[in-house]
Scaffold this motif. Sequence first.
Motif, short mmCIF file in Angstrom:
data_model
loop_
_atom_site.label_atom_id
_atom_site.label_comp_id
_atom_site.label_asym_id
_atom_site.label_seq_id
_atom_site.Cartn_x
_atom_site.Cartn_y
_atom_site.Cartn_z
N GLN A 152 40.84 26.96 33.05
CA GLN A 152 42.11 27.44 32.51
C GLN A 152 42.87 28.34 33.49
OE1 GLN A 152 40.34 29.41 29.15
NE2 GLN A 152 40.87 27.72 27.77
N GLU A 153 42.25 28.68 34.60
CA GLU A 153 42.85 29.65 35.52
C GLU A 153 44.21 29.21 36.05
OE1 GLU A 153 39.74 30.35 38.36
OE2 GLU A 153 38.73 31.77 37.00
N GLN A 154 44.44 27.91 36.18
CA GLN A 154 45.74 27.44 36.67
C GLN A 154 46.83 27.56 35.60
OE1 GLN A 154 43.25 25.31 35.87
NE2 GLN A 154 44.16 23.80 34.52
N ASN A 155 46.45 27.85 34.36
CA ASN A 155 47.41 27.90 33.26
C ASN A 155 47.96 29.29 32.96
OD1 ASN A 155 47.10 25.15 32.75
ND2 ASN A 155 45.35 25.50 31.43
N VAL A 156 47.31 30.33 33.46
CA VAL A 156 47.75 31.69 33.13
C VAL A 156 47.38 32.62 34.29
CG1 VAL A 156 45.63 32.35 31.89
CG2 VAL A 156 47.79 33.45 31.29
N GLU A 157 48.27 33.57 34.54
CA GLU A 157 48.03 34.53 35.62
C GLU A 157 46.94 35.52 35.19
OE1 GLU A 157 49.36 33.83 38.36
OE2 GLU A 157 50.81 32.41 37.56
N PRO A 158 46.22 36.08 36.16
CA PRO A 158 45.22 37.10 35.83
C PRO A 158 45.89 38.35 35.24
CG PRO A 158 45.09 36.46 38.17
CD PRO A 158 46.29 35.78 37.58
N VAL A 159 45.12 39.11 34.50
CA VAL A 159 45.64 40.32 33.86
C VAL A 159 46.26 41.26 34.89
CG1 VAL A 159 44.98 42.37 32.53
CG2 VAL A 159 44.05 40.13 31.90
N ASP A 182 39.35 35.97 26.70
CA ASP A 182 38.17 35.94 27.53
C ASP A 182 37.35 34.68 27.25
OD1 ASP A 182 36.60 37.79 29.47
OD2 ASP A 182 35.09 36.98 28.10
N ALA A 183 36.81 34.09 28.29
CA ALA A 183 36.06 32.83 28.18
C ALA A 183 34.97 32.91 27.11
CB ALA A 183 35.45 32.46 29.53
N ALA A 184 34.28 34.02 27.02
CA ALA A 184 33.18 34.17 26.06
C ALA A 184 33.66 34.36 24.63
CB ALA A 184 32.29 35.35 26.46
N GLU A 185 34.96 34.56 24.43
CA GLU A 185 35.50 34.88 23.11
C GLU A 185 36.41 33.79 22.55
OE1 GLU A 185 34.32 37.31 21.52
OE2 GLU A 185 33.50 38.62 23.07
N GLN A 186 36.56 32.68 23.26
CA GLN A 186 37.47 31.63 22.82
C GLN A 186 36.90 30.87 21.62
OE1 GLN A 186 38.93 29.28 26.09
NE2 GLN A 186 39.45 31.10 27.26
N GLY A 187 37.82 30.32 20.83
CA GLY A 187 37.43 29.54 19.66
C GLY A 187 37.13 30.37 18.43
N ARG A 188 37.50 31.64 18.45
CA ARG A 188 37.22 32.54 17.33
C ARG A 188 38.48 33.05 16.64
NH1 ARG A 188 32.49 35.85 20.49
NH2 ARG A 188 31.03 34.11 20.52
N LYS A 226 40.21 49.24 33.24
CA LYS A 226 39.15 48.43 33.84
C LYS A 226 38.67 47.36 32.87
CE LYS A 226 37.54 51.49 37.40
NZ LYS A 226 36.43 52.05 38.12
N THR A 227 38.63 47.69 31.60
CA THR A 227 38.26 46.70 30.59
C THR A 227 39.29 45.59 30.55
OG1 THR A 227 37.12 48.37 29.29
CG2 THR A 227 37.78 46.37 28.13
N ALA A 228 40.56 45.94 30.56
CA ALA A 228 41.62 44.93 30.55
C ALA A 228 41.50 44.02 31.78
CB ALA A 228 43.00 45.59 30.50
N LEU A 229 41.25 44.60 32.94
CA LEU A 229 41.15 43.83 34.17
C LEU A 229 39.93 42.92 34.20
CD1 LEU A 229 42.24 46.56 36.73
CD2 LEU A 229 43.59 44.62 35.89
N SER A 230 38.96 43.18 33.33
CA SER A 230 37.75 42.35 33.30
C SER A 230 37.92 41.08 32.46
CB SER A 230 36.57 43.17 32.76
OG SER A 230 36.70 43.37 31.36
N ILE A 231 39.03 40.94 31.75
CA ILE A 231 39.27 39.75 30.92
C ILE A 231 39.45 38.55 31.84
CG2 ILE A 231 40.87 38.65 29.29
CD1 ILE A 231 39.31 41.00 28.05
N ARG A 232 38.66 37.50 31.61
CA ARG A 232 38.72 36.28 32.42
C ARG A 232 38.71 35.06 31.52
NH1 ARG A 232 39.34 39.55 35.90
NH2 ARG A 232 38.16 39.92 37.79
N VAL A 233 39.67 34.17 31.73
CA VAL A 233 39.67 32.89 31.01
C VAL A 233 38.63 31.97 31.66
CG1 VAL A 233 42.08 33.13 30.28
CG2 VAL A 233 41.55 31.94 32.43
N ARG A 234 38.40 30.82 31.04
CA ARG A 234 37.47 29.85 31.63
C ARG A 234 38.01 29.37 32.99
NH1 ARG A 234 38.02 26.56 26.65
NH2 ARG A 234 38.84 25.08 28.16
N PRO A 235 37.13 29.00 33.90
CA PRO A 235 37.60 28.52 35.22
C PRO A 235 38.59 27.37 35.12
CG PRO A 235 35.25 28.96 35.29
CD PRO A 235 35.67 29.12 33.84
#
Length: 154
Positions: A27-34, A89-95, A16-25
């Motif tokens: 970026q969604e066209q660039n990568v498939e969901p988990v 994840d969108a909240a974790e990018q740039g790190r 469930k944690t893995a499935l909750s990973i979401r890229v920024r809106p």
Amino acid sequence: MPSLPRLEEVTTANLKTALSIRVRPDQEQNVEPVAESLAEAYVHPAGVAWPRLIVDGDRAVGFLMAFLDIDWRADGTLVRSGLWRLNIDAAEQGRGYGRFAVAAVAAEIRRRGGKEMYVTWHAGPDGPEDFYLRLGFRKTGEVSGDQPVGMLEL
């Protein structure tokens, strides 16, 4: 002392944690969901897909899936390994988690005797091409579907 990121196998305990990973809106066209990546991992022969959760301390920060010794041309004449999916994840990018993920996949491929790592990406102004080129990938001149292919010498 800051923690170091690590990879964890995707299991029933962290699914469930893995499935909750979401890229920024954007970026969604660039990568498939988990979820789609995990479904693809399931339908490929055992050992081809290498899905992993990217964890820092007690936080899941991303997901990656490598392909290991995949039949690139579907006729057995070209076998390759590389990065199949990368979702930070969108909240974790740039790190630095994306760089960590690429390095971790490269280390796994080297551990298995590989000398090259491949990746494809969606082309376009919002795509990840610059990210991969900055990490040392070079365009091979090939395309997979409509996606450019990059290669990193290990």
